[in-house]
Design an enzyme around this catalytic site. Structure first.
Site, PDB file in Angstrom:
ATOM      1  N   ASN A 141      -5.122   5.787  -7.013  1.00 51.80           N
ATOM      2  CA  ASN A 141      -5.754   6.792  -7.108  1.00 51.80           C
ATOM      3  C   ASN A 141      -4.707   7.865  -7.531  1.00 51.80           C
ATOM      4  O   ASN A 141      -4.355   9.092  -6.928  1.00 51.80           O
ATOM      5  CB  ASN A 141      -6.250   7.218  -5.806  1.00 51.80           C
ATOM      6  CG  ASN A 141      -5.181   7.252  -4.658  1.00 51.80           C
ATOM      7  OD1 ASN A 141      -4.066   6.759  -4.819  1.00 51.80           O
ATOM      8  ND2 ASN A 141      -5.572   8.072  -3.391  1.00 51.80           N
ATOM      9  N   ARG A 198       2.093   8.668  -6.124  1.00 49.47           N
ATOM     10  CA  ARG A 198       1.506  10.031  -6.753  1.00 49.47           C
ATOM     11  C   ARG A 198       1.697  10.161  -8.431  1.00 49.47           C
ATOM     12  O   ARG A 198       0.991  11.238  -8.710  1.00 49.47           O
ATOM     13  CB  ARG A 198       1.931  11.143  -5.955  1.00 49.47           C
ATOM     14  CG  ARG A 198       1.823  11.072  -4.380  1.00 49.47           C
ATOM     15  CD  ARG A 198       0.188  11.158  -4.136  1.00 49.47           C
ATOM     16  NE  ARG A 198      -0.033  11.629  -2.865  1.00 49.47           N
ATOM     17  CZ  ARG A 198      -1.053  10.779  -2.137  1.00 49.47           C
ATOM     18  NH1 ARG A 198      -1.739   9.947  -2.897  1.00 49.47           N
ATOM     19  NH2 ARG A 198      -1.298  11.118  -0.871  1.00 49.47           N
ATOM     20  N   HIS A 244     -10.744  -0.310   0.830  1.00 51.86           N
ATOM     21  CA  HIS A 244     -10.822   0.679   2.030  1.00 51.86           C
ATOM     22  C   HIS A 244     -12.288   0.968   2.702  1.00 51.86           C
ATOM     23  O   HIS A 244     -13.071   1.482   1.845  1.00 51.86           O
ATOM     24  CB  HIS A 244     -10.311   2.120   0.967  1.00 51.86           C
ATOM     25  CG  HIS A 244     -10.527   3.310   1.849  1.00 51.86           C
ATOM     26  ND1 HIS A 244      -9.427   4.442   1.930  1.00 51.86           N
ATOM     27  CD2 HIS A 244     -11.537   4.029   2.378  1.00 51.86           C
ATOM     28  CE1 HIS A 244      -9.641   5.219   2.496  1.00 51.86           C
ATOM     29  NE2 HIS A 244     -10.937   5.323   3.000  1.00 51.86           N
ATOM     30  N   HIS A 292       1.447   5.192  -1.899  1.00 52.97           N
ATOM     31  CA  HIS A 292       0.993   5.939  -2.820  1.00 52.97           C
ATOM     32  C   HIS A 292       2.258   6.804  -3.429  1.00 52.97           C
ATOM     33  O   HIS A 292       3.096   7.525  -2.682  1.00 52.97           O
ATOM     34  CB  HIS A 292       0.094   7.185  -2.236  1.00 52.97           C
ATOM     35  CG  HIS A 292      -1.297   6.726  -1.839  1.00 52.97           C
ATOM     36  ND1 HIS A 292      -2.194   6.384  -2.603  1.00 52.97           N
ATOM     37  CD2 HIS A 292      -1.377   6.053  -0.428  1.00 52.97           C
ATOM     38  CE1 HIS A 292      -3.176   5.806  -1.744  1.00 52.97           C
ATOM     39  NE2 HIS A 292      -2.913   5.700  -0.486  1.00 52.97           N
ATOM     40  N   HIS A 338       2.274  14.436   0.894  1.00 49.48           N
ATOM     41  CA  HIS A 338       1.449  15.658   0.493  1.00 49.48           C
ATOM     42  C   HIS A 338       2.597  16.997   0.724  1.00 49.48           C
ATOM     43  O   HIS A 338       3.304  16.789   1.452  1.00 49.48           O
ATOM     44  CB  HIS A 338       0.313  15.834   1.709  1.00 49.48           C
ATOM     45  CG  HIS A 338      -0.514  14.661   1.311  1.00 49.48           C
ATOM     46  ND1 HIS A 338      -1.487  14.869   0.265  1.00 49.48           N
ATOM     47  CD2 HIS A 338      -1.160  13.852   2.205  1.00 49.48           C
ATOM     48  CE1 HIS A 338      -2.603  13.915   0.571  1.00 49.48           C
ATOM     49  NE2 HIS A 338      -2.279  13.166   1.796  1.00 49.48           N
ATOM     50  N   HIS A 382       0.837  -1.139   0.002  1.00 50.60           N
ATOM     51  CA  HIS A 382       0.013   0.108  -0.104  1.00 50.60           C
ATOM     52  C   HIS A 382       0.936   1.223  -0.103  1.00 50.60           C
ATOM     53  O   HIS A 382       1.273   1.701   1.090  1.00 50.60           O
ATOM     54  CB  HIS A 382      -1.075  -0.224   1.302  1.00 50.60           C
ATOM     55  CG  HIS A 382      -1.978   0.998   1.297  1.00 50.60           C
ATOM     56  ND1 HIS A 382      -3.527   0.626   1.587  1.00 50.60           N
ATOM     57  CD2 HIS A 382      -2.179   2.400   0.836  1.00 50.60           C
ATOM     58  CE1 HIS A 382      -4.088   1.606   1.433  1.00 50.60           C
ATOM     59  NE2 HIS A 382      -3.566   2.681   0.917  1.00 50.60           N
ATOM     60  N   ASP A 422      -8.641   2.488  -3.404  1.00 47.19           N
ATOM     61  CA  ASP A 422      -8.338   3.117  -2.064  1.00 47.19           C
ATOM     62  C   ASP A 422      -8.180   4.529  -2.147  1.00 47.19           C
ATOM     63  O   ASP A 422      -7.960   5.153  -3.000  1.00 47.19           O
ATOM     64  CB  ASP A 422      -6.801   2.707  -1.794  1.00 47.19           C
ATOM     65  CG  ASP A 422      -6.322   3.228  -0.474  1.00 47.19           C
ATOM     66  OD1 ASP A 422      -6.934   2.863   0.608  1.00 47.19           O
ATOM     67  OD2 ASP A 422      -5.267   4.147  -0.477  1.00 47.19           O
ATOM     68  N   ASP A 448       0.992   2.637   3.656  1.00 46.05           N
ATOM     69  CA  ASP A 448      -0.152   3.515   3.172  1.00 46.05           C
ATOM     70  C   ASP A 448       0.706   5.112   3.075  1.00 46.05           C
ATOM     71  O   ASP A 448       0.223   5.917   3.638  1.00 46.05           O
ATOM     72  CB  ASP A 448      -1.343   3.766   4.309  1.00 46.05           C
ATOM     73  CG  ASP A 448      -2.378   4.610   3.515  1.00 46.05           C
ATOM     74  OD1 ASP A 448      -2.364   4.967   2.478  1.00 46.05           O
ATOM     75  OD2 ASP A 448      -3.521   4.806   4.236  1.00 46.05           O
ATOM     76  N   ASN A 475      -6.372   8.826   6.897  1.00 46.86           N
ATOM     77  CA  ASN A 475      -7.629   8.158   6.771  1.00 46.86           C
ATOM     78  C   ASN A 475      -7.172   6.610   6.604  1.00 46.86           C
ATOM     79  O   ASN A 475      -6.605   6.404   5.576  1.00 46.86           O
ATOM     80  CB  ASN A 475      -8.407   8.837   5.566  1.00 46.86           C
ATOM     81  CG  ASN A 475      -9.648   8.337   5.364  1.00 46.86           C
ATOM     82  OD1 ASN A 475     -10.241   7.870   6.385  1.00 46.86           O
ATOM     83  ND2 ASN A 475     -10.541   8.297   4.408  1.00 46.86           N
TER      84      ASN A 475
END
Lengths: 311, 434
Positions: free
Chosen positions: B91, B61, B178, B59, B313, B57, B151, B309, B282
């Site tokens: 995502n 980006r 999710h 990200h 950001h 899991h 997710d 996860d 989250n």
């Protein structure tokens, strides 16, 4: 050293009493024909309002002006904020302009705490989201004290949308600090799910609490809550949790009725009750200016602020 | 290149010499017994050798938010964290819901070369929750997608979830859910409990996770398919998964490092002050009781694996008021340290257990045959060397990730990744990217 007023939970009993006592002295100024003191001459207070709240803004504005401070009103509408400027950049702008105090109203809980990390001046929370509204609680306590004397052992019942109410949170902390016994009354849907550590009682039954109260404080309940199924209808809410003349008749003699405004007449409070002798609603507005003067005075006059949270 | 790791404690056991040659573990034996002319000798005295970590899991980006992370920077962070394979979540923008996008991400991973990038495919087109994405095309693509997830968004429609679970059986896929009932979490900011009530932030109730997990376990059982539960965060979820496993159903689950270490108390009180959205994530940070239940579940195998996860950001998305901030925290470069702190130093897992939960099991769930294998002769030489005695304060300025949103800044955590090998080639050596 304490610099900000972010939450009533940060106030010691001594701090709270100092504010109320100072307000008592300043109240005499409000009674004069010339309502102005030179205390904060040359200091700049910025009213930074991200939500429409004319009542609170003009109350702070009047308070600062009566202390001779320069007041800058910064409304989010029509400013760079509506063009997407971040709270941090707004804070840095105010900082660069030399604001000695920033009075902030914001829709996000905790926004004043964030702001306090980015500016050197004092930050006064004028209502943040569904968190707190410390000067409202202070003016409420001031009003109660003027009507009822010291608050130790006084029974205060706060009724309404506790879940979304910044007024309720600030009042619970402050009244507990001042020795009052607080009971929150609301339908279960409008209470937080876990309240075991709140320094107050909780009841779903307004009528059971009414005969044992010295103060009833009615909270504004927004009609929109009904659409989210917090309660079935405005009429049912009013029947179970509204304060009408018949219910008021079951309050002890001498008990008072408060409301932070703006009111929904006919919803949480009947017009006859709001306008009745027991109602302190107009006094609360007057006292708001006085208490905010005391807060600004104690935070800004002298080199060391005397109250508030040191964060 | 040939490497001889001298005195490495494989899975925390007695020191061994491990020879890496031609991308494989060529030989492993008692110290001094492995002969390797021409090998680069690596002093692994005191270091623990684990199979290369596998993240289910991550990200990355890219495409779309290259300001927050790229495949290059995210996989560099992964290698520094001891990972040899990461699953890149879908995502992105555009969403990884077609063969074209998953192949692009997969190729970017190959080009970067820091670790294997295994793309996750979206379950529904555009993550919109209305119709299935072309799951088969993604499975058949060069990226060979086996894990499918929306997710960030829950596949909340029960019929759509049922169909997805059924459909992926054709290619041995798994749906990674999710679990977040959308109506119960409208505007949700943090765990619903004592702290959210005090702070006046809209609550994200545990039941919103647990209700979806219960439903999905029943659906997976009904259609006989594989369900994987992302980032389990509550004690109640653990109970439901334990029950589903006791029935023999094919349900697996992951927990993040941050849910093993941090609680919702951080929103109210932390070195960074109250309302600091560095702790906004989250599913949200929960309570002490949840943390304890998650640790025990990871120890007893109810929760199969740790997954980061990792959610980068940019600064401006976190330096805001809490409700305006983005949800998520980075985790690749701190995951193993947090697991050592929460699981090893507490006596709940030994290093063999860490290898199982952070390498073998996630590799099996993701159907990555080249990863998570025991460090024995013939296995692909995917491994990491860890110094368990090191302790240091977390300093995000040294991170390879493009983002800095770590909740552990300033915390002193144990363990340090000294080297990572991907098919016999060091991606990290002496604690630095090669």
């Amino acid at each position: 050293m304490k610099r900000h007023l972010l939450s009533t939970a940060d106030l010691s009993r001594e701090d709270a009493l100092l504010i109320l006592d100072t307000a008592e002295q300043l109240a005499q100024v409000s009674g004069r024909s010339i309502k102005k003191l030179p205390t904060l001459r040359g200091r700049t207070v910025v009213n930074l309002f991200f939500e429409d709240s004319t009542r609170t803004r003009i109350s702070f504005e009047a308070a600062a002006k009566r202390l001779s401070a320069d007041v800058i009103n910064f409304s989010a509408k029509g400013s760079s904020v509506s063009k997407g400027e971040s709270l941090k950049d707004t804070a840095l702008t105010l900082q660069a302009m030399g604001a000695d105090a920033v009075v902030i109203r914001h829709g996000a809980s905790g926004a004043p705490h964030r702001l306090a990390a980015w500016v050197d001046g004092s930050v006064v929370n004028a209502g943040d989201g569904t968190h707190e509204h410390p000067t409202q609680a202070l003016l409420d306590a001031f009003t109660m004290r003027r009507r009822l004397g010291e608050l130790d052992g006084r029974r205060v019942t706060i009724v309404g949308d506790v879940l979304h109410s910044r007024v309720a949170r600030s009042n619970v902390h402050l009244l507990h600090t001042l020795g009052a016994e607080v009971t929150l009354v609301a339908p279960p849907t409008l209470l937080p799910v876990a309240m075991d550590d709140w320094p107050c009682e909780v009841s779903y039954d307004f009528d059971a609490v009414l005969p044992k109260t010295d103060v009833v404080m009615m909270l504004r309940v927004q009609h929109e809550r009904m659409n989210a199924s917090y309660f079935p209808s405005a009429r049912e809410y009013s029947r179970r949790y509204g304060l009408d003349p018949e219910r008021m008749g079951r309050m002890p003699d001498g008990a008072i009725v408060m409301h932070p405004g703006p009111m929904n007449r006919g919803m949480e409070i009947a017009a006859e009750v709001a306008d009745g002798e027991r109602s302190t609603i107009v006094e609360q507005v007057t006292n708001g200016v006085t208490v905010r003067m005391a807060v600004l005075y104690l935070l800004l006059s002298g080199s060391e602020p005397a109250i508030g949270g040191n964060q | 290149m040939i490497y001889l790791l001298r005195g490495a404690r494989v899975l925390g056991g007695d020191p061994r010499d491990v020879l890496l040659r031609d991308g494989l573990v060529a030989e492993a034996g008692a110290p001094g017994e492995v002969d390797a002319p021409g090998a680069t000798r690596v002093d692994a005295d005191g270091l623990i050798a684990l199979p290369g970590l596998v993240d289910l899991h991550t990200h990355l980006r890219e495409p779309g938010r290259e300001d927050a992370e790229t495949v290059e920077s995210g996989t560099a962070a992964a290698a520094l964290g001891g990972f040899t394979a990461v699953h890149a979540m879908a995502n992105t923008s555009p969403v990884a819901d077609t063969a074209g996008v998953v192949e692009q991400v997969w190729r970017l991973g190959q080009a970067a070369g820091h670790c294997d990038v295994q793309p996750v495919g979206a379950v529904t087109a555009g993550l919109a929750g209305r119709q299935l994405a072309e799951l088969g095309a993604m499975a058949d693509s060069a990226a060979r997608v086996r894990v499918f997830s929306d997710d960030g968004v829950c596949v909340s429609d029960a019929v759509l979830m049922r169909r997805a679970l059924e459909y992926v059986k054709a290619f041995d896929g798994v749906v990674a859910q999710h679990a977040q009932e959308p109506r119960l979490t409208e505007g949700a900011q943090m765990n619903e409990g004592a702290v959210s009530g005090r702070l006046g932030l809209t609550g994200w109730p545990a039941v919103a996770e647990e209700a979806i997990i219960a439903r999905d376990c029943l659906l997976a059982a009904h259609v006989g398919s594989r369900l994987h539960v992302c980032h389990v965060s509550t004690a109640g979820s653990v109970e439901i998964i334990r029950w589903a496993k006791s029935k023999g159903w094919n349900v697996t689950a992951e927990v993040t490092p941050h849910h093993l270490l941090l609680t919702d108390a951080r929103a109210e009180s932390s070195p960074a002050g109250p309302y600091n959205p560095i702790y906004k994530v989250n599913p949200p940070l929960r309570t002490d009781a949840d943390v304890q239940a998650l640790r025990e579940a990871l120890a007893d195998g109810t929760i199969d694996c740790v997954a980061t996860d990792h959610a980068p950001h940019p600064v401006e998305d976190k330096e805001t008021e809490w409700p305006a901030a983005a949800m998520g925290m980075i985790g690749l470069e701190t995951a193993l340290s947090v697991v050592q702190e929460a699981m090893v130093e507490t006596g709940l897992l030994d290093w063999a257990g860490v290898a199982d939960r952070m390498s073998a099991r996630p590799a099996r769930i993701g159907r990555l045959s080249g990863h998570g294998r025991p460090l024995e002769a013939g296995a692909p030489a995917n491994l990491t060397l860890v110094d368990p005695s090191a302790r240091s304060a977390v300093d995000p300025h040294g991170f390879a990730s493009k983002s800095r949103n770590t909740p552990y800044v300033g915390m002193t955590l144990p363990g340090r990744v000294v080297a990572t090998f991907l098919r016999g080639r060091p991606t990290v050596f002496e604690g630095k990217l090669t």
